[in-house]
Design an enzyme around this catalytic site. Structure first.
Site, PDB file in Angstrom:
ATOM      1  N   PHE A 123       0.871  -1.194   0.000  1.00  0.00           N
ATOM      2  CA  PHE A 123       0.000   0.000   0.000  1.00  0.00           C
ATOM      3  C   PHE A 123       0.899   1.233   0.000  1.00  0.00           C
ATOM      4  O   PHE A 123       1.635   1.469   0.959  1.00  0.00           O
ATOM      5  CB  PHE A 123      -0.861  -0.052   1.260  1.00  0.00           C
ATOM      6  N   LEU A 125       1.105   4.990   0.174  1.00  0.00           N
ATOM      7  CA  LEU A 125       0.452   6.257   0.505  1.00  0.00           C
ATOM      8  C   LEU A 125       1.509   7.340   0.733  1.00  0.00           C
ATOM      9  O   LEU A 125       1.456   8.423   0.141  1.00  0.00           O
ATOM     10  CB  LEU A 125      -0.391   6.037   1.778  1.00  0.00           C
ATOM     11  N   GLU A 127       4.650   9.779   0.812  1.00  0.00           N
ATOM     12  CA  GLU A 127       5.563  10.343  -0.188  1.00  0.00           C
ATOM     13  C   GLU A 127       6.631  11.160   0.543  1.00  0.00           C
ATOM     14  O   GLU A 127       6.434  11.540   1.706  1.00  0.00           O
ATOM     15  CB  GLU A 127       4.790  11.255  -1.139  1.00  0.00           C
ATOM     16  N   ASN A 129       7.227  14.167   0.528  1.00  0.00           N
ATOM     17  CA  ASN A 129       6.696  15.422   1.071  1.00  0.00           C
ATOM     18  C   ASN A 129       5.276  15.299   1.603  1.00  0.00           C
ATOM     19  O   ASN A 129       4.619  16.303   1.845  1.00  0.00           O
ATOM     20  CB  ASN A 129       6.759  16.513   0.002  1.00  0.00           C
ATOM     21  N   TRP A 156       9.187   4.448   1.737  1.00  0.00           N
ATOM     22  CA  TRP A 156       9.033   3.534   2.889  1.00  0.00           C
ATOM     23  C   TRP A 156       7.830   2.605   2.747  1.00  0.00           C
ATOM     24  O   TRP A 156       7.042   2.446   3.690  1.00  0.00           O
ATOM     25  CB  TRP A 156       8.920   4.335   4.202  1.00  0.00           C
ATOM     26  N   ILE A 157       7.676   2.004   1.602  1.00  0.00           N
ATOM     27  CA  ILE A 157       6.508   1.159   1.362  1.00  0.00           C
ATOM     28  C   ILE A 157       6.842  -0.303   1.697  1.00  0.00           C
ATOM     29  O   ILE A 157       7.710  -0.918   1.061  1.00  0.00           O
ATOM     30  CB  ILE A 157       5.999   1.304  -0.097  1.00  0.00           C
ATOM     31  N   GLY A 341      24.146  -4.200  31.766  1.00  0.00           N
ATOM     32  CA  GLY A 341      25.074  -4.117  30.621  1.00  0.00           C
ATOM     33  C   GLY A 341      24.831  -5.202  29.588  1.00  0.00           C
ATOM     34  O   GLY A 341      25.003  -4.977  28.381  1.00  0.00           O
ATOM     35  N   GLU A 364       1.833   4.040  10.311  1.00  0.00           N
ATOM     36  CA  GLU A 364       0.357   4.094  10.275  1.00  0.00           C
ATOM     37  C   GLU A 364      -0.201   5.193  11.177  1.00  0.00           C
ATOM     38  O   GLU A 364      -1.197   4.999  11.868  1.00  0.00           O
ATOM     39  CB  GLU A 364      -0.248   2.720  10.582  1.00  0.00           C
ATOM     40  N   SER A 367       2.379   8.954  16.918  1.00  0.00           N
ATOM     41  CA  SER A 367       1.661   9.144  18.197  1.00  0.00           C
ATOM     42  C   SER A 367       0.928  10.490  18.209  1.00  0.00           C
ATOM     43  O   SER A 367      -0.188  10.597  18.734  1.00  0.00           O
ATOM     44  CB  SER A 367       2.651   9.097  19.362  1.00  0.00           C
TER      45      SER A 367
HETATM   46  C1  LIG Z   1       9.651   1.038   8.326  1.00  0.00           C
HETATM   47  C2  LIG Z   1       8.530   1.864   7.794  1.00  0.00           C
HETATM   48  C3  LIG Z   1       7.500   1.250   7.076  1.00  0.00           C
HETATM   49  C4  LIG Z   1       6.465   2.014   6.510  1.00  0.00           C
HETATM   50  N1  LIG Z   1       5.507   1.398   5.719  1.00  0.00           N
HETATM   51  C5  LIG Z   1       4.632   2.169   5.018  1.00  0.00           C
HETATM   52  C6  LIG Z   1       3.725   1.586   4.048  1.00  0.00           C
HETATM   53  O1  LIG Z   1       3.696   0.367   3.852  1.00  0.00           O
HETATM   54  N2  LIG Z   1       2.924   2.414   3.330  1.00  0.00           N
HETATM   55  C7  LIG Z   1       2.908   3.768   3.510  1.00  0.00           C
HETATM   56  O2  LIG Z   1       2.165   4.461   2.815  1.00  0.00           O
HETATM   57  N3  LIG Z   1       3.730   4.357   4.438  1.00  0.00           N
HETATM   58  C8  LIG Z   1       4.588   3.592   5.180  1.00  0.00           C
HETATM   59  N4  LIG Z   1       5.446   4.182   6.097  1.00  0.00           N
HETATM   60  C9  LIG Z   1       5.376   5.625   6.306  1.00  0.00           C
HETATM   61  C10 LIG Z   1       4.787   6.039   7.660  1.00  0.00           C
HETATM   62  O3  LIG Z   1       3.410   5.775   7.688  1.00  0.00           O
HETATM   63  C11 LIG Z   1       5.138   7.523   7.878  1.00  0.00           C
HETATM   64  O4  LIG Z   1       6.514   7.564   8.189  1.00  0.00           O
HETATM   65  C12 LIG Z   1       4.320   8.189   8.968  1.00  0.00           C
HETATM   66  O5  LIG Z   1       2.982   8.291   8.586  1.00  0.00           O
HETATM   67  C13 LIG Z   1       4.840   9.575   9.338  1.00  0.00           C
HETATM   68  O6  LIG Z   1       5.073  10.373   8.222  1.00  0.00           O
HETATM   69  P1  LIG Z   1       6.501  11.107   8.059  1.00  0.00           P
HETATM   70  O7  LIG Z   1       7.534  10.090   8.307  1.00  0.00           O
HETATM   71  O8  LIG Z   1       6.533  11.817   6.772  1.00  0.00           O
HETATM   72  O9  LIG Z   1       6.573  12.129   9.259  1.00  0.00           O
HETATM   73  P2  LIG Z   1       6.044  13.663   9.274  1.00  0.00           P
HETATM   74  O10 LIG Z   1       4.615  13.700   8.868  1.00  0.00           O
HETATM   75  O11 LIG Z   1       6.985  14.517   8.535  1.00  0.00           O
HETATM   76  O12 LIG Z   1       6.128  13.989  10.813  1.00  0.00           O
HETATM   77  C14 LIG Z   1       7.326  14.393  11.475  1.00  0.00           C
HETATM   78  C15 LIG Z   1       6.966  14.731  12.924  1.00  0.00           C
HETATM   79  O13 LIG Z   1       6.020  15.803  12.932  1.00  0.00           O
HETATM   80  C16 LIG Z   1       4.870  15.411  13.649  1.00  0.00           C
HETATM   81  N5  LIG Z   1       3.669  16.020  13.048  1.00  0.00           N
HETATM   82  C17 LIG Z   1       3.305  16.029  11.737  1.00  0.00           C
HETATM   83  N6  LIG Z   1       2.137  16.662  11.585  1.00  0.00           N
HETATM   84  C18 LIG Z   1       1.726  17.048  12.828  1.00  0.00           C
HETATM   85  C19 LIG Z   1       0.588  17.729  13.345  1.00  0.00           C
HETATM   86  N7  LIG Z   1      -0.412  18.144  12.553  1.00  0.00           N
HETATM   87  N8  LIG Z   1       0.523  17.979  14.684  1.00  0.00           N
HETATM   88  C20 LIG Z   1       1.524  17.557  15.505  1.00  0.00           C
HETATM   89  N9  LIG Z   1       2.622  16.881  15.085  1.00  0.00           N
HETATM   90  C21 LIG Z   1       2.719  16.635  13.769  1.00  0.00           C
HETATM   91  C22 LIG Z   1       4.813  13.897  13.533  1.00  0.00           C
HETATM   92  O14 LIG Z   1       4.026  13.316  14.532  1.00  0.00           O
HETATM   93  C23 LIG Z   1       6.294  13.558  13.644  1.00  0.00           C
HETATM   94  O15 LIG Z   1       6.675  13.540  14.984  1.00  0.00           O
HETATM   95  C24 LIG Z   1       6.448   3.425   6.702  1.00  0.00           C
HETATM   96  C25 LIG Z   1       7.464   4.044   7.459  1.00  0.00           C
HETATM   97  C26 LIG Z   1       8.494   3.289   7.987  1.00  0.00           C
HETATM   98  C27 LIG Z   1       9.595   3.985   8.734  1.00  0.00           C
END
Ligand SMILES: Cc1cc2nc3c(=O)[nH]c(=O)nc-3n(C[C@H](O)[C@H](O)[C@H](O)COP(=O)(O)OP(=O)(O)OC[C@H]3O[C@@H](n4cnc5c(N)ncnc54)[C@H](O)[C@@H]3O)c2cc1C
Length: 380
Positions: A123, A125, A127, A129, A156-157, A341, A364, A367
């Site tokens: 899946f 979703l 990107e 940015n 990161w899919i 340790g 997904e 927090s």
């Molecule tokens: C190992 C791994 C597997 C993954 N698998 C998938 C997958 O199969 N498919 C898929 O689509 N995605 C996948 N992801 C992506 C994952 O869902 C995203 O990393 C996640 O949703 C967070 O997005 P971001 O990393 O861009 O963080 P950002 O959105 O850039 O967030 C950075 C920080 O800002 C905080 N933040 C952002 N917006 C707000 C707000 N409005 N209020 C307060 N705090 C905020 C966040 O909580 C976080 O602490 C995967 C990621 C990893 C690392």
């Protein structure tokens, strides 16, 4: 809600635990070290029907419920966090959207082989940015005759490197208010112009396959559109609600593994002439750990039960995911503390649990995003 597992749920727990103890746990440290995706193990899981637990038999599944599925995720996660993540993503993200929103033809073509464990799906979703702000999707799909032409990038899919198809979200137009319409489209991974790179060097869940996707003029038949074209955003929110139950279950499984190691070690480690489990400071840590895991597990079961009974479960899925991932991280940290340790050494494996469980606070919906979801459900 019945607080006793049914006979079927109990049987699944025993069967998956037995499988995970024999086929997953002994290899988990090596898969972590080499970042090897256990494809052969997934084939065996498919033969056992584990990849089809929550789907009806008519679609190749085992006709189980969400609680049974959550139990399977917990047990696999208890043996290996990375395998648990790929297992949960294969069902919750790869297969479930097609089960929820697909046409009969799409289900027969894509869901049935996944439920039987013959193929994997992913899946896409996120990107570069558009993470938490998934509405900021830049990938575009333009209808050209009978085909969508897709251009964009995903990061990161999970499982994409082993998937037969990826459900990709893309902007397909604008609504009457000028807002982007986001749709979901099933894209075969062998489509020309579809590049998948799986070179990330991850902190944890290293047995899980994680990939970058590049789509350059990828053409797919318009029949590959999944569900209502105007409701792609709502569809993936529903998909993520379900996925959060499995991420919570995975956090419970990883925390359980760390707790069991800490409990056993505390009984064996002698200091000041007695086992450290005789010190009340250590006993209190273990008591809190056991209580919190039990509470998180009950939250998982409640969210799963609500889903199975067609009741609203968005808030409870977020409760479970947020609580289980944050408590799980603390538990893995305390498990290292109890090991002293030795806990800092890879040989004792508790450090792997800490690295693995960190992802549960990010994937997904972070927090912070869970708190936003809960606050919205409270009417804020
Ligand atoms: C190992 C791994 C597997 C993954 N698998 C998938 C997958 O199969 N498919 C898929 O689509 N995605 C996948 N992801 C992506 C994952 O869902 C995203 O990393 C996640 O949703 C967070 O997005 P971001 O990393 O861009 O963080 P950002 O959105 O850039 O967030 C950075 C920080 O800002 C905080 N933040 C952002 N917006 C707000 C707000 N409005 N209020 C307060 N705090 C905020 C966040 O909580 C976080 O602490 C995967 C990621 C990893 C690392």
């Amino acid at each position: 809600m019945n607080f006793e597992l049914t006979k079927e749920q109990q049987m699944i727990k025993e069967m998956v635990r037995d499988f995970a103890e024999k086929e997953i746990k002994p290899h988990a440290a090596e898969w972590d070290e080499t970042a090897a995706f256990p494809i052969e193990t997934f084939k065996k899981m498919g033969e056992l029907g584990l990849l089809g637990i929550p789907f009806p038999e008519e679609y190749g599944g085992s006709g189980g419920d969400t609680i049974s599925y959550a139990i399977a995720v917990e047990e696999i996660g208890r043996a290996c966090g990375g395998t648990g993540l790929s297992y949960a993503a294969a069902i919750s993200l790869g297969a479930s959207p097609i089960y929820y929103f697909g046409t009969e033809e799409q289900k027969q073509k894509w869901l049935v082989p996944m439920a039987k464990g013959e193929t994997l799906g992913a899946f896409g979703l996120t990107e570069p940015n558009a993470g938490s702000d998934a509405g900021g999707t830049r990938t575009r799909a333009v209808l050209d005759g009978d085909e969508y032409v897709i251009n964009g990038e995903k990061c990161w899919i999970t499982n994409a490197g082993y998937a037969r198809q990826v459900i990709v979200t893309a902007v397909t137009g604008k609504d009457e208010n000028g807002k982007n319409i986001i749709s979901a489209i099933i894209v075969p991974t062998d489509a020309p112009g579809f590049t998948i790179n799986c070179n990330y060097d991850k902190m944890g869940v290293r047995a899980s396959n994680t990939c970058e996707l590049v789509l350059e003029d990828v053409r797919v038949p318009k029949e590959n559109l999944l569900g209502d074209p105007k409701k792609g955003f709502k569809q993936f929110l529903y998909t993520l609600d379900g996925g959060r139950i499995s991420i919570a279950a995975l956090a419970v499984g990883i925390a359980q593994a760390a707790f069991e190691k800490a409990l056993q070690y505390s009984k064996e480690r002698m200091q000041f002439g007695q086992s450290i489990s005789k010190f009340q400071a250590i006993q209190f840590k273990l008591a809190d750990m056991a209580m919190q895991i039990e509470l998180a597990r009950n939250m998982v079961y409640k969210a799963a039960w609500l889903k199975d009974n067609n009741k609203p479960f968005t808030k409870e899925a977020s409760f479970a995911k947020l609580f289980a991932s944050e408590m799980g991280f603390q538990i893995c940290n305390q498990a290292i503390q109890i090991h002293g340790g030795y806990g800092y050494m890879k040989e004792y494996e508790v450090e792997r649990h800490l690295r693995d469980i960190k992802l549960m606070e990010i994937g997904e919906g972070t927090s912070e995003v869970q708190r936003i979801v809960i606050a919205r459900q409270l009417g804020c």
